[in-house]
Design a protein around this motif. Structure first.
Motif, short mmCIF file in Angstrom:
data_model
loop_
_atom_site.label_atom_id
_atom_site.label_comp_id
_atom_site.label_asym_id
_atom_site.label_seq_id
_atom_site.Cartn_x
_atom_site.Cartn_y
_atom_site.Cartn_z
N VAL A 163 53.17 13.22 61.84
CA VAL A 163 53.40 14.29 60.97
C VAL A 163 52.22 15.28 61.11
N GLY A 164 53.08 16.55 61.38
CA GLY A 164 52.28 17.64 61.76
C GLY A 164 53.15 18.22 63.28
N ALA A 165 53.40 19.30 63.42
CA ALA A 165 54.14 19.74 64.54
C ALA A 165 53.54 21.00 65.12
N SER A 166 52.32 21.23 65.22
CA SER A 166 51.61 22.25 65.94
C SER A 166 51.56 22.06 67.20
N ASN A 167 51.14 23.15 68.14
CA ASN A 167 51.57 23.19 69.52
C ASN A 167 50.18 22.44 69.91
N ILE A 168 49.33 22.47 69.33
CA ILE A 168 48.03 21.81 69.97
C ILE A 168 47.75 20.27 69.36
N VAL A 169 48.37 19.93 68.37
CA VAL A 169 48.24 18.74 67.97
C VAL A 169 49.77 17.87 67.91
N HIS A 188 57.32 17.72 59.45
CA HIS A 188 56.50 18.94 59.26
C HIS A 188 56.93 19.30 58.00
N ILE A 189 56.27 20.68 57.79
CA ILE A 189 56.40 21.20 56.25
C ILE A 189 57.69 21.21 55.86
N TYR A 190 58.74 21.45 56.64
CA TYR A 190 60.19 21.45 56.07
C TYR A 190 60.93 20.20 56.05
N VAL A 206 48.86 11.43 61.94
CA VAL A 206 48.79 12.49 60.92
C VAL A 206 48.01 13.65 61.40
N GLY A 207 48.39 14.85 61.46
CA GLY A 207 47.62 15.90 61.69
C GLY A 207 48.10 17.11 60.98
N VAL A 208 47.64 17.24 59.81
CA VAL A 208 48.29 18.45 59.02
C VAL A 208 47.37 19.27 58.50
N GLY A 212 44.35 13.48 51.35
CA GLY A 212 45.45 12.84 50.63
C GLY A 212 46.84 12.79 50.77
N LEU A 213 47.43 13.37 51.76
CA LEU A 213 48.87 13.72 52.08
C LEU A 213 49.47 12.44 52.12
N ILE A 214 48.75 11.42 52.75
CA ILE A 214 49.38 10.21 53.09
C ILE A 214 48.86 8.95 52.13
N GLY A 260 36.50 8.80 63.87
CA GLY A 260 37.84 8.41 64.50
C GLY A 260 38.22 9.36 65.79
N VAL A 261 39.28 10.06 65.58
CA VAL A 261 39.77 11.16 66.60
C VAL A 261 38.79 12.23 66.73
N GLY A 262 38.21 12.62 66.01
CA GLY A 262 37.10 14.19 66.29
C GLY A 262 36.44 13.76 67.56
N MET A 264 36.64 11.78 69.98
CA MET A 264 37.63 11.48 71.11
C MET A 264 38.02 12.82 71.67
N THR A 265 38.28 13.85 70.96
CA THR A 265 38.40 15.18 71.51
C THR A 265 37.62 15.80 72.31
N ILE A 266 36.37 15.71 71.80
CA ILE A 266 35.45 16.39 72.72
C ILE A 266 35.20 15.57 73.86
P1 NAD Z 1 48.41 23.65 62.01
O1 NAD Z 1 48.34 24.36 60.59
O2 NAD Z 1 48.65 24.51 63.04
O3 NAD Z 1 49.77 22.65 61.66
C1 NAD Z 1 49.75 22.07 60.70
C2 NAD Z 1 51.28 21.24 60.65
O4 NAD Z 1 51.31 20.46 59.76
C3 NAD Z 1 52.27 22.01 60.87
O5 NAD Z 1 53.27 21.65 61.75
C4 NAD Z 1 53.05 22.14 59.60
O6 NAD Z 1 54.46 22.32 59.68
C5 NAD Z 1 52.68 20.80 59.06
N1 NAD Z 1 52.62 20.52 57.40
C6 NAD Z 1 52.12 21.22 56.86
N2 NAD Z 1 52.15 20.71 55.44
C7 NAD Z 1 52.84 19.62 55.53
C8 NAD Z 1 53.29 18.78 54.52
N3 NAD Z 1 53.05 18.76 53.24
N4 NAD Z 1 54.09 17.72 55.21
C9 NAD Z 1 54.14 17.46 56.28
N5 NAD Z 1 53.69 18.25 57.27
C10 NAD Z 1 53.10 19.53 56.93
O7 NAD Z 1 47.21 22.68 61.85
P2 NAD Z 1 46.79 21.97 63.31
O8 NAD Z 1 45.94 22.92 64.11
O9 NAD Z 1 47.77 21.29 64.18
O10 NAD Z 1 45.51 20.74 62.87
C11 NAD Z 1 45.89 19.99 62.00
C12 NAD Z 1 45.02 19.25 61.23
O11 NAD Z 1 44.29 18.65 62.42
C13 NAD Z 1 43.79 19.98 60.65
O12 NAD Z 1 43.24 19.23 59.74
C14 NAD Z 1 42.81 20.20 61.74
O13 NAD Z 1 41.55 20.33 61.31
C15 NAD Z 1 42.95 18.82 62.52
N6 NAD Z 1 42.58 18.78 63.65
C16 NAD Z 1 41.74 17.97 64.22
C17 NAD Z 1 41.09 17.78 65.52
C18 NAD Z 1 40.35 16.64 65.89
O14 NAD Z 1 39.52 16.68 66.79
N7 NAD Z 1 40.19 15.49 64.96
C19 NAD Z 1 41.73 18.61 66.48
C20 NAD Z 1 42.60 19.57 65.93
C21 NAD Z 1 42.89 19.89 64.76
#
Ligand code: NAD
Length: 281
Positions: A163-169, A188-190, A206-208, A212-214, A260-262, A264-266
């Motif tokens: 859940v979440g479709a950004s380029n970085i996550v 994703h959002i749509y 889940v990376g949104v 409380g989304l899930i 958790g994931v935080g 690990m990222t570093i």
């Molecule tokens: P972003 O805003 O670029 O992308 C968010 C994604 O979530 C989009 O694809 C969007 O379509 C989707 N989305 C938004 N609302 C939604 C909904 N209601 N239902 C389903 N999908 C929905 O954010 P990002 O940079 O990808 O980061 C996402 C989250 O991950 C943030 O909370 C950020 O802080 C976190 N993050 C954590 C780490 C880590 O190390 N743990 C690293 C990077 C980002």
């Protein structure tokens, strides 16, 4: 239910990397180097950059931060990156995102030499990742895969929902799970009916960025739940996107936030920097 302890694993990996860095120094006289470009005064970005610099120091990686005001021009950032591309003591270059609005992030990220692209955001590395070839992989999804591996979770044949479709996550996460032979669904959002997707997940990532989304009803009994979200509540607490209290009762494995994931990222950023250093001519 088992907690996927990213904090403990990151400490273990850092210990191993410390030895690896020492060995690189002894055998090849190489000290891995990381250059970070930090633009503007976003407090969260400053905190992340400080954490990255501290982690580098802990394992013996040289790091330098180029701090720039938000008024800086695109051309000046590009000039600094080009300098770092040529610097033989710098193995990794990272541009802390987000950049101010007047800067085109895509253009900036494409200037980084793919060989020094330790964040794995350059289209060259993105293409290699989706082709299943060796590449620099974005640190957060790479950290998730390490965490799964540590707990002997093999995604092969599993239904994975991201859940979440950004380029970085989200997108690189989905690519890694697909490369690991999971059947991957990206929301994703749509997405029309999120719950109908998440309920099918053996692995739910889940990376949104929405606390409380899930909720419990969206998760299958025994699912593996990975929460990438980082959100600050009004009372200053850090929480993820998953309702941990209730979902953890249904999950077989779950990541906490924080811890958790935080972390690990570093750890993966350090790993990618060492990988780049090992590839020095
Ligand atoms: P972003 O805003 O670029 O992308 C968010 C994604 O979530 C989009 O694809 C969007 O379509 C989707 N989305 C938004 N609302 C939604 C909904 N209601 N239902 C389903 N999908 C929905 O954010 P990002 O940079 O990808 O980061 C996402 C989250 O991950 C943030 O909370 C950020 O802080 C976190 N993050 C954590 C780490 C880590 O190390 N743990 C690293 C990077 C980002």
């Amino acid at each position: 239910m088992t907690i996927l302890d990213g904090k403990a694993l990151s400490l273990k990996i850092k210990d191993e990397m410390k030895k690896e860095v020492e060995e690189l120094k002894q055998t090849r006289n190489i000290v891995p180097g990381l250059a970070v470009i930090l633009v503007g005064d976003d407090p969260a970005s400053h905190t992340y950059v400080k954490m990255k610099a501290k982690a580098c120091k802990e394992v013996g990686i040289y790091s330098i931060t180029h701090e720039m005001p938000s008024s800086i021009s695109e051309a000046e950032i590009i000039e600094t990156i080009e300098m770092m591309n040529k610097n033989p003591n710098i193995d990794g270059i990272l541009v802390q995102l987000p950049l101010p609005e007047h800067i085109d992030s895509t253009k900036i990220l494409e200037v980084i030499s793919p060989k020094k692209d330790v964040d794995g955001f350059h289209p060259y590395n993105v293409g290699r990742l989706t082709s299943g070839l060796d590449s620099f992989v974005p640190c957060t999804p790479l950290g998730v895969m390490e965490l799964l591996n540590e707990y002997h979770i093999d995604p092969k044949g599993m239904d994975a929902v991201v859940v979440g479709a950004s380029n970085i996550v989200g997108k690189p996460m989905a690519a890694l799970l697909l490369n690991a032979n999971a059947t991957v669904d990206i929301c994703h959002i749509y997405t029309k009916d999120l719950k109908s997707h998440t309920q099918r997940a053996d692995i739910l990532v889940v990376g949104v960025g929405k606390p409380g989304l899930i909720t419990e009803d969206m998760v299958k009994e025994g699912a593996i739940v990975i929460d990438i979200g980082i959100n600050k509540t009004e009372d200053g607490k850090i929480v993820g996107d998953v309702d941990f209290e209730h979902v953890s009762k249904k999950a077989s494995f779950i990541t906490p936030v924080p811890g958790g994931v935080g972390p690990m990222t570093i750890a993966m950023l350090l790993k990618n920097t060492i990988k780049a250093a090992k590839g020095r001519n």
